[in-house]
Design an enzyme around this catalytic site. Structure first.
Site, PDB file in Angstrom:
ATOM      1  N   SER A 157       0.825  -1.206   0.000  1.00 19.89           N
ATOM      2  CA  SER A 157       0.000   0.000   0.000  1.00 19.89           C
ATOM      3  C   SER A 157       0.862   1.259   0.000  1.00 19.89           C
ATOM      4  O   SER A 157       0.376   2.354   0.294  1.00 19.89           O
ATOM      5  CB  SER A 157      -0.933  -0.015   1.221  1.00 19.89           C
ATOM      6  N   LYS A 213      -5.286  -2.413   2.599  1.00 20.04           N
ATOM      7  CA  LYS A 213      -6.195  -3.456   2.094  1.00 20.04           C
ATOM      8  C   LYS A 213      -7.073  -3.978   3.232  1.00 20.04           C
ATOM      9  O   LYS A 213      -8.276  -4.043   3.123  1.00 20.04           O
ATOM     10  CB  LYS A 213      -5.374  -4.592   1.478  1.00 20.04           C
ATOM     11  N   THR A 214      -6.439  -4.301   4.356  1.00 15.75           N
ATOM     12  CA  THR A 214      -7.169  -4.902   5.475  1.00 15.75           C
ATOM     13  C   THR A 214      -7.775  -3.863   6.417  1.00 15.75           C
ATOM     14  O   THR A 214      -8.717  -4.139   7.141  1.00 15.75           O
ATOM     15  CB  THR A 214      -6.202  -5.751   6.311  1.00 15.75           C
ATOM     16  N   THR A 216      -6.363  -3.019   9.011  1.00 15.62           N
ATOM     17  CA  THR A 216      -6.009  -3.489  10.365  1.00 15.62           C
ATOM     18  C   THR A 216      -4.504  -3.402  10.599  1.00 15.62           C
ATOM     19  O   THR A 216      -4.040  -3.693  11.703  1.00 15.62           O
ATOM     20  CB  THR A 216      -6.419  -4.962  10.573  1.00 15.62           C
ATOM     21  N   GLU A 219       0.834  -0.522  11.848  1.00 14.65           N
ATOM     22  CA  GLU A 219       1.591   0.696  11.533  1.00 14.65           C
ATOM     23  C   GLU A 219       0.691   1.740  10.867  1.00 14.65           C
ATOM     24  O   GLU A 219       0.666   2.915  11.258  1.00 14.65           O
ATOM     25  CB  GLU A 219       2.750   0.383  10.565  1.00 14.65           C
ATOM     26  N   GLY A 273      -1.787  -7.331  -2.010  1.00 16.94           N
ATOM     27  CA  GLY A 273      -1.253  -6.016  -1.624  1.00 16.94           C
ATOM     28  C   GLY A 273      -0.109  -5.555  -2.514  1.00 16.94           C
ATOM     29  O   GLY A 273      -0.107  -4.435  -3.022  1.00 16.94           O
ATOM     30  N   ARG A 274       0.855  -6.432  -2.749  1.00 14.55           N
ATOM     31  CA  ARG A 274       2.041  -6.026  -3.529  1.00 14.55           C
ATOM     32  C   ARG A 274       1.750  -5.934  -5.019  1.00 14.55           C
ATOM     33  O   ARG A 274       2.588  -5.513  -5.796  1.00 14.55           O
ATOM     34  CB  ARG A 274       3.198  -6.981  -3.236  1.00 14.55           C
ATOM     35  N   GLU A 360       8.428 -11.106  -1.152  1.00 18.78           N
ATOM     36  CA  GLU A 360       7.219 -11.527  -0.432  1.00 18.78           C
ATOM     37  C   GLU A 360       6.468 -12.582  -1.251  1.00 18.78           C
ATOM     38  O   GLU A 360       5.793 -13.449  -0.697  1.00 18.78           O
ATOM     39  CB  GLU A 360       6.316 -10.312  -0.138  1.00 18.78           C
ATOM     40  N   HIS A 391      29.468   3.325  -7.665  1.00 20.45           N
ATOM     41  CA  HIS A 391      30.386   3.880  -6.661  1.00 20.45           C
ATOM     42  C   HIS A 391      30.066   3.353  -5.267  1.00 20.45           C
ATOM     43  O   HIS A 391      30.479   3.935  -4.269  1.00 20.45           O
ATOM     44  CB  HIS A 391      30.317   5.412  -6.700  1.00 20.45           C
ATOM     45  N   LYS A 516       4.571 -10.240  13.540  1.00 24.40           N
ATOM     46  CA  LYS A 516       3.464  -9.351  13.929  1.00 24.40           C
ATOM     47  C   LYS A 516       2.868  -9.802  15.257  1.00 24.40           C
ATOM     48  O   LYS A 516       2.593  -8.984  16.132  1.00 24.40           O
ATOM     49  CB  LYS A 516       2.344  -9.405  12.870  1.00 24.40           C
TER      50      LYS A 516
HETATM   51  O1  F6P Z   1       3.760  -7.028   5.112  1.00 24.00           O
HETATM   52  C1  F6P Z   1       2.606  -7.773   5.063  1.00 24.00           C
HETATM   53  C2  F6P Z   1       1.504  -7.100   4.325  1.00 24.00           C
HETATM   54  O2  F6P Z   1       0.349  -7.849   4.518  1.00 24.00           O
HETATM   55  C3  F6P Z   1       1.785  -6.899   2.849  1.00 24.00           C
HETATM   56  O3  F6P Z   1       1.511  -8.001   2.088  1.00 24.00           O
HETATM   57  C4  F6P Z   1       0.916  -5.740   2.537  1.00 24.00           C
HETATM   58  O4  F6P Z   1       1.274  -5.121   1.338  1.00 24.00           O
HETATM   59  C5  F6P Z   1       1.154  -4.872   3.749  1.00 24.00           C
HETATM   60  O5  F6P Z   1       1.250  -5.795   4.823  1.00 24.00           O
HETATM   61  C6  F6P Z   1       0.115  -3.838   4.023  1.00 24.00           C
HETATM   62  O6  F6P Z   1      -1.152  -4.405   4.237  1.00 24.00           O
HETATM   63  P1  F6P Z   1      -2.468  -3.529   4.202  1.00 24.00           P
HETATM   64  O7  F6P Z   1      -2.615  -2.939   2.843  1.00 24.00           O
HETATM   65  O8  F6P Z   1      -3.572  -4.489   4.528  1.00 24.00           O
HETATM   66  O9  F6P Z   1      -2.339  -2.458   5.242  1.00 24.00           O
END
Ligand code: F6P
Length: 567
Positions: A157, A213-214, A216, A219, A273-274, A360, A391, A516
């Site tokens: 994300s 995405k989640t 949740t 961070e 996500g990626r 990943e 360099h 996590k």
């Molecule tokens: O690092 C794990 C992960 O689930 C990734 O696959 C994903 O891109 C990232 O965390 C962020 O997840 P989210 O978009 O659900 O916040």
């Protein structure tokens, strides 16, 4: 049901294993003399030129790799992916990032439903919203237009959108659309990143896009709450509706967070996500910065590679070729890493994005049916733009470990400069290195040549370059939004090809979970110790010692503290 055989049990795999000893007797210096061989290793699609003649392969090797692809049912697996089958079996999900950039009239099904109309519904919504914000029709709580955007998200994300943003920043067309606007990213939960991301920004003129995405991810959610506080402490709680929007698959949680669902941009669980930069994850922040019309070109570029990947024969299929070569390098030749070396500052964030995409996706130890792999899969990706990398770490690449390199360059510079009186233009100077480095790696320099150059005897071992170090070169016509979309899709599909051949699931990521959950335990301990002065317990000696030391400095939890030094 009997589990499918591991690919390493196939005759084609064993044949390649045996073939390795033949390749070990060759040197790229000789292989490069065979013009017919080299010509057969050059492929072009829509002006993208791939030269893989500096790989440690012969035509015979390529034939064997194509047979391996057949044994791995690569074609069928690609078709299953495009057909919306639930190839991400551990999460029971389709893998349909190709649908994110499909033409409006295309039909792509997941669970019996054509997903393309939904994709375009969200794209149309982004177009409408971004135009409103950019034109000033959408205003902030105090009546001012929103000219700056902070996109809060991490991992997929964040890294894809950051790569595209960095690439478009200096493209003349995109830059024209971005005049007077800023796009920032906030990813790390480190409060230092908060401070940097809002430095010199005014909440009155800033829009925060929470991308998860989640919805949740620890961070992202703490960072989102922090920026919500930044906005509401300055403009009042009511301002959140005008200054915060979200991108997520989890719309109920978006609502619970306090963002109006009308200002949420959806995507779907069939987007990893990626692999999500072409969803609202990338399209929303990038359209706010560069306009939807520019971002649409980026999507069209990705689409052109989706079509090429689906329909081109393997012999001229760029993602398939580079994917098979990576399998060859990692698993058969035993080179564990890959250097991504764009000769373009605009691609400075490409390697970090590919790191997540590749590592990943393919950093797995078991096959898709859970059997431990008896061979190495995945690779260590790293890189920096040339010539900066030259360099820094190229010493190791030239005389230390063998690291297969991807050299990526563009025919035209985004920012051409020619100084009168200089031998070459600045872009030609840069590209001189792009052309020279692959030959230096392939040919090296042997002691005879050094003697002829009158190098003193004692320095000969130090100045010898063994050569025979593989690389491939990708020459793009330019770095417009369209080209950037193509480059992204080439790597997305390359990584899928690798995973399909290795027989792993490239679309789940269970390996990120353990860390996590352990962090959750630490978080609870930090709270208990700081607030209730509870002793550290339940950890091993090492972690207990480290935590106790960390807790010696008391930081009282007595109210909201936003970064002060920089805002
Ligand atoms: O690092 C794990 C992960 O689930 C990734 O696959 C994903 O891109 C990232 O965390 C962020 O997840 P989210 O978009 O659900 O916040």
């Amino acid at each position: 049901m009997a589990s499918p055989a591991l690919i390493s049990e196939s005759e084609q795999w064993k044949d390649l294993k045996q073939h390795v000893s033949e390749i070990q007797t060759t040197h790229l210096r000789d292989l490069m003399n065979d013009v017919d061989r080299c010509q057969s290793m050059m492929v072009e699609y829509e002006g993208i030129f791939l030269d893989y003649s500096r790989q440690r392969v012969t035509k015979e090797t390529m034939g064997k790799l194509f047979k391996l692809a057949e044994a791995a049912h690569l074609k069928e697996k690609i078709e299953k992916m495009y057909g919306g089958e639930k190839i991400n079996s551990t999460e029971n999900r389709s893998v349909l990032h190709v649908a994110l950039r499909a033409a409006r009239e295309k039909e792509i099904y997941s669970d019996g439903k054509n997903v393309v109309p939904e994709v375009w519904q969200v794209l149309d919504k982004i177009k409408d919203f971004s135009e409103k914000v950019r034109s000033g029709a959408w205003i902030g709580a105090t009546g001012k237009p929103l000219k700056d955007v902070v996109s809060v998200g991490i991992g997929g994300s964040f890294l894809g959108p950051l790569f595209v943003h960095a690439a478009l920043q200096t493209d003349a067309v995109a830059a024209e659309y971005a005049k007077g606007r800023q796009l920032r990213f906030l990813a790390n939960v480190d409060p230092v990143d908060v401070a940097r991301s809002i430095k010199d920004l005014d909440p009155e003129t800033t829009l925060v896009v929470v991308v998860s995405k989640t919805f949740t991810t620890a961070e992202t959610m703490l960072n989102a709450r922090t920026l919500r506080e930044w906005i509401s402490s300055s403009l009042g709680a009511g301002a959140v509706a005008k200054h915060m929007v979200a991108v997520s698959t989890n719309l109920p949680l978006v609502k619970d967070f306090g963002i109006d669902p009308a200002n949420a941009f959806a995507f779907w669980d069939w987007v990893g996500g990626r692999y999500s930069v072409c969803s609202a994850v990338g399209v929303l922040p990038l359209s706010l910065q560069y306009s939807f019309s520019v971002v649409e070109k980026f999507l069209e570029g990705a689409r052109s590679i989706d079509n090429h990947f689906y329909s081109a024969p393997f012999e001229s299929n760029i993602p398939v070729l580079v994917g098979l070569l990576s399998v060859w390098n990692v698993t058969f030749l035993g080179y564990p890493a890959r250097a991504i070396l764009p000769y373009s500052q605009a691609l400075e964030k490409f390697a970090p994005h590919i790191q997540q995409l590749s590592m990943e996706s393919n950093g797995k130890g078991v096959s898709i049916d859970g059997t431990p792999l008896p061979f190495e899969a995945g690779e260590i990706d790293f890189g920096e733009p040339g010539t900066n990398g030259q360099h820094s770490f190229y010493q190791l690449i030239h005389q230390g470990r063998v690291i297969p390199c991807d050299f990526i360059g563009a025919v035209r510079s985004q920012q051409p400069i020619y100084l009168k009186g200089e031998v070459v233009s600045n872009h030609d100077e840069l590209m001189s290195n792009f052309f020279a480095q692959p030959d230096a790696l392939a040919y090296g320099k042997n002691p005879d040549e050094l003697l002829r150059d009158k190098v003193p005897d004692h320095l000969i071992p130090h100045k010898t370059f063994t050569g025979n170090r593989p690389s491939l070169s990708i020459l793009l016509p330019s770095l417009s939004a369209y080209d950037v979309g193509q480059l992204l899709a080439i790597y997305e599909h390359r990584i899928a090809v690798q995973g399909f051949v290795w027989g792993i699931n490239s679309f789940d990521q269970w390996g990120v979970e353990l860390g996590k959950s352990l962090a959750t335990q630490v978080r609870k301990q930090l709270h208990a110790s700081r607030v209730d002065e509870k002793p550290v317990q339940g950890f091993n000696f090492s972690t207990t010692t480290l935590l106790s030391r960390f807790l010696e400095v008391r930081t009282p939890y007595d109210g909201t503290v936003l970064p002060k030094n920089v805002i």
